[in-house]
Design a protein around this motif. Structure first.
Motif: not given
Length: 207
Positions: A57-70, A5-11
């Protein structure tokens, strides 16, 4: 799997942060620089989906969503010339568009993953990009949704002008949406090249 997950979340986080910054800078009359970085989020989602599956992929999406909220929260605290850099409508539109479009991308990709290698990423990104553009610009700028944030004056976005300066007349935000959508479509095609290369590197035996 957690390490995967780490590379996808960071990207994804890097793309979301960069896009939130670059959206403040205009590119021509209809676009911002963020329009050229944000569509890369679909590339990240599709690579993660192909290599690790829809759940990852969904976990990466939710990580991006949280980043967007921040990012949106930070933007509401920064005052620009005309008020906060991020208004409630922009925050709502951005979050809703991102989550809906990315999850739709994951679902379509997963449904088509057994077809030719380019079919799933292209179809999922085209549908996701269209949803993303339609949801964001409608929620953020359409006059019919003024009730979402009555104190936010978005009348400038409703100025009636020829679409992209040459077409029939429509509110300005329609031209902004079409220009943004066209960039997303172009990048959906271009992204097939890095998609193929990255997947082949991570999955040498992939068809």
């Amino acid at each position: 799997m957690q390490r995967a997950l780490i590379p996808g979340v960071l990207a994804m986080a890097a793309i979301v942060v960069a896009s939130n910054i670059l959206v403040q800078f205009l590119f021509g009359n209809w676009l911002t620089w963020g329009a050229f970085t944000y569509p890369l989020a679909f590339l990240v989602t599709d690579v993660m989906n192909r290599v690790y599956g829809a759940a990852t992929a969904r976990k990466v999406v939710f990580a991006g969503f949280v980043t967007g909220i921040i990012c949106s929260f930070i933007g509401t605290q920064i005052m620009g010339e005309f008020g906060p850099l991020v208004t409630l409508r922009i925050a709502l539109g951005s979050g809703l568009a991102f989550l809906t479009a990315q999850l739709m991308d994951v679902a379509i990709f997963d449904r088509l993953r057994e077809g030719r290698w380019w079919r799933a990423p292209l179809a999922s990104t085209l549908v996701g990009s269209t949803l993303d553009t339609a949801i964001f610009f409608t929620v953020a700028f359409s006059a019919t949704l003024t009730f979402l944030e009555p104190g936010n004056d978005v009348s400038w976005a409703g100025e009636i002008l020829p679409i992209l300066g040459v077409g029939p007349e429509a509110p300005l935000w329609v031209s902004l949406a079409i220009a943004d959508w066209m960039v997303k479509l172009a990048l959906a095609l271009i992204a097939l090249v890095p998609f193929r290369a990255i997947v082949h590197r991570l999955m040498p035996d992939a068809a």
